[in-house]
Design an enzyme around this catalytic site. Structure first.
Site, short mmCIF file in Angstrom:
data_model
loop_
_atom_site.label_atom_id
_atom_site.label_comp_id
_atom_site.label_asym_id
_atom_site.label_seq_id
_atom_site.Cartn_x
_atom_site.Cartn_y
_atom_site.Cartn_z
N TRP A 188 -25.05 16.48 -4.93
CA TRP A 188 -24.37 15.20 -4.70
C TRP A 188 -23.61 15.31 -3.38
O TRP A 188 -22.97 16.32 -3.11
CB TRP A 188 -23.37 14.86 -5.83
N GLU A 229 -28.32 13.34 -7.02
CA GLU A 229 -27.44 12.42 -7.76
C GLU A 229 -27.01 11.21 -6.93
O GLU A 229 -26.25 11.32 -5.98
CB GLU A 229 -26.19 13.20 -8.20
N LYS A 231 -25.21 7.34 -6.26
CA LYS A 231 -23.92 6.73 -6.57
C LYS A 231 -23.85 5.36 -5.92
O LYS A 231 -24.45 5.13 -4.87
CB LYS A 231 -22.82 7.65 -6.03
N ASP A 262 -25.54 9.64 -13.36
CA ASP A 262 -24.13 9.81 -13.74
C ASP A 262 -23.65 8.49 -14.34
O ASP A 262 -23.78 7.43 -13.71
CB ASP A 262 -23.31 10.20 -12.51
N HIS A 265 -21.64 6.01 -12.20
CA HIS A 265 -22.06 5.72 -10.82
C HIS A 265 -22.74 4.38 -10.62
O HIS A 265 -23.46 4.18 -9.65
CB HIS A 265 -22.97 6.83 -10.31
N HIS A 289 -25.28 13.20 -15.95
CA HIS A 289 -23.87 13.51 -15.85
C HIS A 289 -23.15 12.59 -16.81
O HIS A 289 -22.99 11.40 -16.53
CB HIS A 289 -23.35 13.31 -14.42
N ASP A 297 -15.39 4.30 -11.22
CA ASP A 297 -15.91 5.65 -11.45
C ASP A 297 -14.74 6.61 -11.62
O ASP A 297 -14.54 7.52 -10.82
CB ASP A 297 -16.79 6.05 -10.26
N ASP A 299 -14.01 8.84 -13.98
CA ASP A 299 -14.22 10.16 -14.58
C ASP A 299 -13.23 10.48 -15.68
O ASP A 299 -12.60 11.54 -15.68
CB ASP A 299 -14.22 11.24 -13.49
N ASP A 329 -19.38 15.49 -16.77
CA ASP A 329 -18.79 15.34 -15.44
C ASP A 329 -17.60 14.39 -15.49
O ASP A 329 -17.77 13.17 -15.47
CB ASP A 329 -19.84 14.84 -14.43
C1 RNT Z 1 -19.21 12.54 -7.72
C2 RNT Z 1 -20.29 13.07 -8.57
C3 RNT Z 1 -20.37 14.57 -8.64
C4 RNT Z 1 -19.03 15.25 -8.79
C5 RNT Z 1 -19.09 16.74 -8.96
C6 RNT Z 1 -17.76 17.39 -8.84
O1 RNT Z 1 -19.06 11.20 -7.83
O2 RNT Z 1 -20.20 12.55 -9.87
O3 RNT Z 1 -21.25 14.94 -9.66
O4 RNT Z 1 -18.29 14.71 -9.85
O5 RNT Z 1 -20.01 17.26 -8.09
ZN ZN Z 2 -21.63 13.33 -11.30
#
Ligand code: RNT
Ligand code: ZN
Length: 422
Positions: A188, A229, A231, A262, A265, A289, A297, A299, A329
């Site tokens: 990523w 990955e 986003k 993810d 994302h 993820h 986003d 997390d 993640d």
């Molecule tokens: C970032 C991505 C990625 C990170 C990690 C730490 O938006 O989700 O996967 O969270 O690499």
């Molecule tokens: Zn991620």
């Protein structure tokens, strides 16, 4: 663990109820036991890494909160992971980022890392029966400070990050060799723009070229699997992300790489569950993820919500468990970090169990007959089947705390270990 007769009794009743729907609970539990979840090291220290102690997090990532007890060294991180793993049923994996290497106090830049810097992690994983996954770290670095890495207009900077990623694949292969199972190395990058670009095209062309350079050398999929990955946006890249969904979907399909979806994302109301059976028509394997965005986003720690249940359901009902790699993640610094891992992993496993206990044959028969009334009725009835009794039995049989009992173990670890880290 002391056996609780009520756990057995409730399970026996639940098993009977499920058997009446042609669902074999024993079979569900045997499958669940084989599904590894990759635990992300970065929840343990707020995505800090071990290059330099005071480093600030970059790439638009933010871990909010200042709960005491963050892991400051690899040994502390491993101790915390061991506590979390002792509370999660099953055998799992560790997901490591490149800047968590052990550099012995020396300055080792990202384009200089080697498998040696991860030897201790590999040994620890082996000792604990864990698989391992890996990630290049293309953020929190002076050469990523302007928000561009592999798509940078400066060739020397691109070359620096290409070299880093090439080394990460080699480290992934070394991990795969050491642990005798493939390592998923997920790429990523933060590249993007805060405001409307004048040129959306050139950075994408540069990124495709950089990726091809990174993946040029064949690496055995028995040792390492490459994932990319996408986003939609990030902090500081609100208007444009070079590695968008369409970019990486095209890249992954044309180069047969794993696509990493993810959950945080996409647009806030866009789930990833429905993407799974779409992209798996054209890709052998994918990485997820598993995350939770709240309005953006953000997390947040993964919980057993509708999005998670839908993801698990799509994997299980379609028989995709062997083709979908599961990683967590998220990074929440506002609560006990060991609890954050435990809650997220247990929630994901619970969602998988819920899916494994679905009377899918019945739902699909109703659908095939055009009886959408029965399909909907069953989909609702499923929600209150005695699934908790099966989960409790599973935890007991895997020798991990049943129900909320895991929390006492986390509190003990906090008192004995975390509270002494001042
Ligand atoms: C970032 C991505 C990625 C990170 C990690 C730490 O938006 O989700 O996967 O969270 O690499
Ligand atoms: Zn991620």
């Amino acid at each position: 663990m002391k056996a609780d007769p009520n756990v057995e009794k409730s399970f026996a009743l639940a098993r009977e109820r499920y058997a009446g729907l042609e669902v074999d609970t024993g079979h569900a539990l045997r499958i669940l036991k084989t599904v590894p979840v990759s635990l992300h090291c970065w929840q343990g220290d707020d995505v800090g890494g071990f290059e330099n102690p005071g480093a600030t997090l970059g790439g638009g990532l933010v871990a909010t909160g200042n709960y005491p007890g963050r892991a400051r060294t690899p040994d502390e991180l491993r101790a915390d992971l061991e506590t979390a793993l002792s509370l999660i049923p099953g055998k799992h994996r560790l997901n490591l980022h490149a800047f968590y290497g052990e550099f012995g106090g020396r300055k080792v830049d990202r384009d200089e890392i080697t498998p040696d810097h991860f030897k201790k992690w590999m040994g620890w994983a082996k000792k604990n029966g864990l698989g391992m996954d890996f990630n290049p770290t293309c953020f929190s670095h002076p050469k990523a400070a302007d928000g561009f890495t592999l798509a940078h207009r400066d060739k020397a900077i691109r070359q620096f990050w290409i070299e880093h990623c090439v080394r990460c694949r080699e480290i992934g292969a070394a991990i795969g060799r050491a642990l005798d199972k493939p390592c998923v190395t997920n790429l990523w990058i933060p590249d993007g723009m805060k405001d409307t670009p004048a040129d959306r095209q050139a950075p994408r062309a540069r990124l495709a070229e950089s990726l091809d350079a990174i993946f040029q050398k064949p690496v055995s999929p028995k040792l390492n699997l490459d994932a990319v990955e996408p986003k939609l946006f990030g902090i500081g890249s609100e208007s444009y992300v070079v590695g968008s969904h369409e970019f990486y979907l095209g890249y992954a399909v044309s180069r047969q790489k794993l696509l990493c979806l993810d959950a945080g994302h996409y647009h806030p109301t866009e789930g990833i569950a429905d993407k799974i059976s779409s992209v798996l028509q054209f890709l052998p394997e994918i990485l997820l993820h598993v995350s939770r965005g709240v309005r953006w986003d953000s997390d947040h720690v993964v919980i057993l919500d509708d999005d998670l249940l839908a993801i698990a359901r799509e994997i299980v009902a379609n028989g995709f468990l062997g083709r979908v790699h599961l990683g967590l993640d998220y990074f929440d610094a506002s609560i006990n970090r060991v609890a954050a891992w435990t809650i997220g992993a247990r929630s994901l496993l619970r969602a998988l169990l819920f899916a494994l206990l679905e009377p899918t044959a019945r739902l699909r028969a109703a659908e095939a007959e055009g009886d959408y009334t029965a399909r909907l009725a069953w989909q609702e009835e499923i929600k209150t089947l005695p699934f908790g009794a099966v989960w409790n039995f599973y935890c007991a049989s895997q020798n991990v705390p049943v129900g909320e009992a895991w929390l006492a173990a986390v509190k003990r670890h906090e008192k004995e270990v975390l509270s002494k880290r001042r």
